[in-house]
Design an enzyme around this catalytic site. Sequence first.
Site, PDB file in Angstrom:
ATOM      1  N   ASP A 354      -3.106   0.279  -7.159  1.00  0.00           N
ATOM      2  CA  ASP A 354      -3.175  -1.118  -6.744  1.00  0.00           C
ATOM      3  C   ASP A 354      -2.592  -1.253  -5.338  1.00  0.00           C
ATOM      4  OD1 ASP A 354      -3.422  -3.884  -8.645  1.00  0.00           O
ATOM      5  OD2 ASP A 354      -2.514  -4.115  -6.662  1.00  0.00           O
ATOM      6  N   GLU A 397      -8.386  -5.636  -5.664  1.00  0.00           N
ATOM      7  CA  GLU A 397      -7.628  -4.498  -5.142  1.00  0.00           C
ATOM      8  C   GLU A 397      -7.294  -3.486  -6.227  1.00  0.00           C
ATOM      9  OE1 GLU A 397      -4.416  -7.527  -6.257  1.00  0.00           O
ATOM     10  OE2 GLU A 397      -6.540  -7.459  -5.797  1.00  0.00           O
TER      11      GLU A 397
END
Length: 494
Positions: A354, A397
């Site tokens: 992430d 993301e």
Amino acid sequence: MTKPASKPDFDQYAIMAAKFSRDALLVTDIHDKVVWLNEGFEKLTGFTLKEMLGRPPGDFLRGDLTESDAIQKIDDCITNRRPVDIEVQYRRKDNTPFWMESRITPVFDKDGGHTHFMSSSRDVTARRALEKATKEATDNEQLRQQERRLLSQVSEWLYSAKSLEELLQVISKSLETLMPEAEGQLYIYSDTRDTLDLSIQWGGADTAQDHIEPDDCWALRRGRAYAFGMRPIEFPCGHSHSVEDDSPYFCVPITAHGQTNGLLHLNFGAFAPDRSQREKFKYFLDQRWELALLCAEQISLAIANVQLRQELLDQSVRDPLTNLWNRRWFLEAAQQQLTRAKTSKEPCSLISVDVDNFKKFNDLHGHDAGDLVLRALGARMIEFFTNTCAPCRLGGEEFIVLCSGMTEAETAEISEQFRQQVMEITIKYSGADLPPITVSAGVAATPDGTTDLESLVKAADLALYEAKRLGRNQVVTQSQMGLQSKTRSAPRPA
């Protein structure tokens, strides 16, 4: 009073009929030596009685194609004094060959004594040539019908191939069946289109170049199929020949929708006959030329079809922004990998990745700058994760990497290496460098026998959440958290 007609001299009439008969008549004694021949024989062969008198006719007439069984029949006739019907190739006095249909009959006197042999013959060269031409035409038509049936089957297989690898196997097997006399190669343009790469070869060919340049082939330079060894003016292709080699070959561009995608090369060097068979071989090559053009057309369309199918498939399983595998691909591939891992007892691991503080980054710099970050991260993932690791973008993301055959410790090690490389990424936006980006990662691996994908993903997510909680820009493993494979669900951190 009218005088009665005298009794006809039948022997005299018979002699006159034999002399002026259109058939070629020849009389030999019991030892097969010529004693008489008529004008028909002299006109047919060019030999006179003076030239042949007292000698066996075979000394003058026998041709190169006289079959051994015909000679045997003649010998049996002479030995056993029985009539025989034969067709024999002879040669005239000027050495030209011709075919003669003959009946050889033993002649006996009134007391039953064997005195001579008489042969009655006629020229059947034209009839034999017509029969031969008819047979060749029939054989060729049967061959064309067989080729059309095979082409129909080949076409069905070509358009049924799901991938380029399958298609290449079909092409190899099909062309080896359709043209067993030829060695062949199929070249396909590289992505950069500056070279053509050897994709497959068949028919015993093992010396082909792995890569050729477009300028090395006359067919590609001229934009149309090229046959070497069939024309008065021709030049060999640089990719195929040495100076001494004159083997005939075909180069046929593989073209579809106005674009050349490759090259089909067929070489007939191993099948080339001697000079005496050149005309027959030329006819054979003409037939193969037409077949090669048909095959190339089918191959061209099939390759274009597979490429289009592959493009559509890629679009369905690729993330358009980063070109990484998408969620759909990941779920299918991960489940397959877990199933194989259960059988092979090999580990399977995940890296949940992430981008740190991505929401704040987007709010501060805008979504266009955020897309640049995601693209740069995706490019670095493609560059870094190779062989056994497949990077995927699940959305936003959120990224995940599927690793096969790697333990948790091995996966954690490469995750740490990747985290450090991400910090080296430089991204320019509107003429200025964007702030450095960092990522957090969570690692989870299967124990022996685990096939529960949902549990494995949750474990990797929880490890990622812990990395975020500990301050971001770090890697945490499932073991470090003391987690088991089956865990409760946890929200994905921001």
